[in-house]
Design a protein around this motif. Structure first.
Motif, PDB file in Angstrom:
ATOM      1  N   ILE A 129      -1.543 -11.766   8.727  1.00 50.30           N
ATOM      2  CA  ILE A 129      -2.152 -11.462  10.153  1.00 50.30           C
ATOM      3  C   ILE A 129      -1.552 -10.416  10.628  1.00 50.30           C
ATOM      4  O   ILE A 129      -0.537 -10.310  10.750  1.00 50.30           O
ATOM      5  CB  ILE A 129      -2.009 -12.712  10.741  1.00 50.30           C
ATOM      6  N   LYS A 130      -2.451  -9.081  11.162  1.00 50.85           N
ATOM      7  CA  LYS A 130      -1.734  -8.324  11.508  1.00 50.85           C
ATOM      8  C   LYS A 130      -3.118  -7.544  12.292  1.00 50.85           C
ATOM      9  O   LYS A 130      -4.139  -7.256  11.708  1.00 50.85           O
ATOM     10  CB  LYS A 130      -1.306  -7.250  10.849  1.00 50.85           C
ATOM     11  N   ASN A 131      -3.101  -7.292  13.320  1.00 50.68           N
ATOM     12  CA  ASN A 131      -4.186  -6.492  14.257  1.00 50.68           C
ATOM     13  C   ASN A 131      -5.400  -7.290  14.013  1.00 50.68           C
ATOM     14  O   ASN A 131      -7.031  -6.899  14.283  1.00 50.68           O
ATOM     15  CB  ASN A 131      -4.121  -5.129  14.666  1.00 50.68           C
ATOM     16  N   PHE A 132      -5.207  -8.640  14.535  1.00 55.96           N
ATOM     17  CA  PHE A 132      -6.282  -9.458  14.848  1.00 55.96           C
ATOM     18  C   PHE A 132      -7.268  -9.519  13.419  1.00 55.96           C
ATOM     19  O   PHE A 132      -8.573  -9.431  13.468  1.00 55.96           O
ATOM     20  CB  PHE A 132      -6.838  -9.532  15.613  1.00 55.96           C
ATOM     21  N   ALA A 133      -6.475  -9.107  12.243  1.00 57.08           N
ATOM     22  CA  ALA A 133      -6.985  -9.097  10.445  1.00 57.08           C
ATOM     23  C   ALA A 133      -6.256  -9.795  10.245  1.00 57.08           C
ATOM     24  O   ALA A 133      -5.103  -9.818   9.797  1.00 57.08           O
ATOM     25  CB  ALA A 133      -7.164  -7.699  10.117  1.00 57.08           C
ATOM     26  N   PHE A 134      -7.060 -10.034   8.570  1.00 53.37           N
ATOM     27  CA  PHE A 134      -6.449 -10.858   7.610  1.00 53.37           C
ATOM     28  C   PHE A 134      -5.588  -9.893   6.628  1.00 53.37           C
ATOM     29  O   PHE A 134      -6.749  -8.863   6.283  1.00 53.37           O
ATOM     30  CB  PHE A 134      -7.353 -12.096   6.573  1.00 53.37           C
ATOM     31  N   ALA A 135      -4.499  -9.810   5.820  1.00 54.15           N
ATOM     32  CA  ALA A 135      -4.928  -8.747   4.752  1.00 54.15           C
ATOM     33  C   ALA A 135      -3.836  -9.178   3.664  1.00 54.15           C
ATOM     34  O   ALA A 135      -2.882 -10.291   3.760  1.00 54.15           O
ATOM     35  CB  ALA A 135      -3.759  -7.757   5.247  1.00 54.15           C
ATOM     36  N   PRO A 136      -4.363  -9.530   2.312  1.00 54.49           N
ATOM     37  CA  PRO A 136      -5.299  -8.922   2.172  1.00 54.49           C
ATOM     38  C   PRO A 136      -7.083  -9.468   2.653  1.00 54.49           C
ATOM     39  O   PRO A 136      -6.901 -10.883   3.099  1.00 54.49           O
ATOM     40  CB  PRO A 136      -5.780  -8.965   0.669  1.00 54.49           C
ATOM     41  N   ALA A 137      -8.172  -8.933   3.106  1.00 57.78           N
ATOM     42  CA  ALA A 137      -9.049  -9.637   3.058  1.00 57.78           C
ATOM     43  C   ALA A 137      -9.872 -10.772   2.342  1.00 57.78           C
ATOM     44  O   ALA A 137      -9.982 -11.983   2.373  1.00 57.78           O
ATOM     45  CB  ALA A 137      -9.868  -8.840   3.531  1.00 57.78           C
ATOM     46  N   THR A 138      -9.719 -10.295   0.960  1.00 58.72           N
ATOM     47  CA  THR A 138      -9.825 -10.943  -0.300  1.00 58.72           C
ATOM     48  C   THR A 138      -8.792 -11.503  -1.028  1.00 58.72           C
ATOM     49  O   THR A 138      -7.386 -10.494  -1.295  1.00 58.72           O
ATOM     50  CB  THR A 138     -11.284 -10.253  -0.752  1.00 58.72           C
ATOM     51  N   LEU A 139      -8.559 -12.425  -1.178  1.00 59.89           N
ATOM     52  CA  LEU A 139      -7.260 -13.092  -1.949  1.00 59.89           C
ATOM     53  C   LEU A 139      -7.462 -13.621  -3.407  1.00 59.89           C
ATOM     54  O   LEU A 139      -8.212 -14.823  -3.351  1.00 59.89           O
ATOM     55  CB  LEU A 139      -5.707 -13.171  -1.473  1.00 59.89           C
ATOM     56  N   LYS A 140      -7.226 -13.127  -4.433  1.00 58.57           N
ATOM     57  CA  LYS A 140      -7.735 -14.352  -5.823  1.00 58.57           C
ATOM     58  C   LYS A 140      -6.539 -15.261  -5.660  1.00 58.57           C
ATOM     59  O   LYS A 140      -5.736 -14.899  -5.992  1.00 58.57           O
ATOM     60  CB  LYS A 140      -8.090 -13.250  -7.292  1.00 58.57           C
ATOM     61  N   VAL A 141      -6.627 -16.418  -5.841  1.00 57.12           N
ATOM     62  CA  VAL A 141      -5.552 -17.791  -6.826  1.00 57.12           C
ATOM     63  C   VAL A 141      -6.309 -18.060  -7.415  1.00 57.12           C
ATOM     64  O   VAL A 141      -7.216 -18.640  -7.635  1.00 57.12           O
ATOM     65  CB  VAL A 141      -5.575 -18.027  -5.164  1.00 57.12           C
ATOM     66  N   GLY A 142      -5.346 -19.183  -7.724  1.00 58.94           N
ATOM     67  CA  GLY A 142      -4.960 -20.594  -9.204  1.00 58.94           C
ATOM     68  C   GLY A 142      -5.796 -21.313  -7.856  1.00 58.94           C
ATOM     69  O   GLY A 142      -5.002 -21.383  -6.616  1.00 58.94           O
ATOM     70  N   PRO A 143      -6.321 -22.887  -8.908  1.00 60.11           N
ATOM     71  CA  PRO A 143      -6.627 -23.218  -7.613  1.00 60.11           C
ATOM     72  C   PRO A 143      -5.635 -24.717  -7.777  1.00 60.11           C
ATOM     73  O   PRO A 143      -4.314 -24.737  -8.395  1.00 60.11           O
ATOM     74  CB  PRO A 143      -7.571 -24.579  -9.219  1.00 60.11           C
ATOM     75  N   GLY A 144      -5.417 -24.546  -6.300  1.00 59.63           N
ATOM     76  CA  GLY A 144      -4.250 -25.436  -5.884  1.00 59.63           C
ATOM     77  C   GLY A 144      -2.860 -24.628  -5.901  1.00 59.63           C
ATOM     78  O   GLY A 144      -2.057 -25.184  -5.193  1.00 59.63           O
ATOM     79  N   GLN A 145      -3.230 -23.780  -5.832  1.00 57.09           N
ATOM     80  CA  GLN A 145      -1.932 -22.866  -5.713  1.00 57.09           C
ATOM     81  C   GLN A 145      -1.565 -23.017  -3.837  1.00 57.09           C
ATOM     82  O   GLN A 145      -2.761 -22.732  -3.507  1.00 57.09           O
ATOM     83  CB  GLN A 145      -2.202 -21.196  -6.171  1.00 57.09           C
ATOM     84  N   THR A 146      -0.324 -22.406  -3.982  1.00 53.22           N
ATOM     85  CA  THR A 146      -0.048 -22.319  -2.306  1.00 53.22           C
ATOM     86  C   THR A 146       0.159 -21.151  -1.981  1.00 53.22           C
ATOM     87  O   THR A 146       0.796 -19.695  -2.623  1.00 53.22           O
ATOM     88  CB  THR A 146       1.555 -23.073  -2.596  1.00 53.22           C
ATOM     89  N   VAL A 147      -0.345 -20.924  -0.834  1.00 55.40           N
ATOM     90  CA  VAL A 147      -0.879 -19.270  -0.728  1.00 55.40           C
ATOM     91  C   VAL A 147      -0.214 -19.285   0.951  1.00 55.40           C
ATOM     92  O   VAL A 147       0.033 -20.810   1.760  1.00 55.40           O
ATOM     93  CB  VAL A 147      -1.829 -18.671  -0.108  1.00 55.40           C
ATOM     94  N   THR A 148       1.085 -17.784   0.982  1.00 57.95           N
ATOM     95  CA  THR A 148       1.718 -18.121   2.537  1.00 57.95           C
ATOM     96  C   THR A 148       0.894 -17.353   3.622  1.00 57.95           C
ATOM     97  O   THR A 148       0.890 -15.865   2.928  1.00 57.95           O
ATOM     98  CB  THR A 148       2.831 -17.827   1.934  1.00 57.95           C
ATOM     99  N   VAL A 149       1.663 -17.891   4.209  1.00 55.17           N
ATOM    100  CA  VAL A 149       0.706 -16.821   5.671  1.00 55.17           C
ATOM    101  C   VAL A 149       1.720 -16.229   6.559  1.00 55.17           C
ATOM    102  O   VAL A 149       2.177 -17.175   7.228  1.00 55.17           O
ATOM    103  CB  VAL A 149      -0.574 -17.822   6.344  1.00 55.17           C
ATOM    104  N   THR A 150       1.962 -15.193   6.823  1.00 58.13           N
ATOM    105  CA  THR A 150       2.376 -14.953   8.112  1.00 58.13           C
ATOM    106  C   THR A 150       1.390 -13.908   8.553  1.00 58.13           C
ATOM    107  O   THR A 150       0.973 -13.054   8.362  1.00 58.13           O
ATOM    108  CB  THR A 150       3.876 -13.581   7.454  1.00 58.13           C
TER     109      THR A 150
END
Ligand code: CU
Length: 137
Positions: A61-82
């Motif tokens: 999250i930078k400049n009030f936006a999510f990057a990437p705006a679209t993220l492809k993940v597998g079911p149940g995968q852990t995503v890290t948000v900074t």
């Protein structure tokens, strides 16, 4: 008697010629085995992209936006948000199926992707104009 010496010398020459051929083919096979090691190394490198793609499940999250705006993940995968902003943010699914809660400036949070495949839009509940999409597939 003397005729045996030239024979032995010839045999000796032949032997050294065979040895030379052996050692040259030995060093010759040494080079291919070195280049055979590189495919193994690049195979190891090919494994780390797979690991880094797992590590790449990251949203910044930078400049009030999510990057990437679209993220492809597998079911149940852990995503890290900074959160690299100086404001607190959240990453909250529109259907609340995942939520990081408030992420302080400079902090990192994780969430678990839903099992249900498809597009999962999310927002920042503090700044609802911030939105992105998690694509599970
Ligand atoms: Cu926000």
């Amino acid at each position: 008697m003397t005729s045996h010496r030239p024979l032995q010398a010839a045999a000796g020459l032949l032997l050294s010629a065979v040895l030379a051929a052996c050692s040259s083919s030995g060093s010759g096979s040494g080079t291919p085995s070195n280049s055979a090691t590189s495919p193994v190394q690049s195979g190891t490198v090919a494994t780390s992209p797979a690991q880094s793609s797992a590590d790449a499940l990251q949203i910044t999250i930078k400049n009030f936006a999510f990057a990437p705006a679209t993220l492809k993940v597998g079911p149940g995968q852990t995503v890290t948000v900074t959160n690299q902003d100086s404001d607190a943010h959240t990453l909250t699914a529109a259907d609340k199926s995942f939520d990081t809660g408030t992420i302080a400036p400079g902090a990192t949070a994780t969430f678990t992707a839903p099992q249900q495949s498809g597009d999962h839009p999310y927002i920042c509940t503090i700044h609802p104009f911030m939105h992105g999409t998690l694509t599970v597939g």
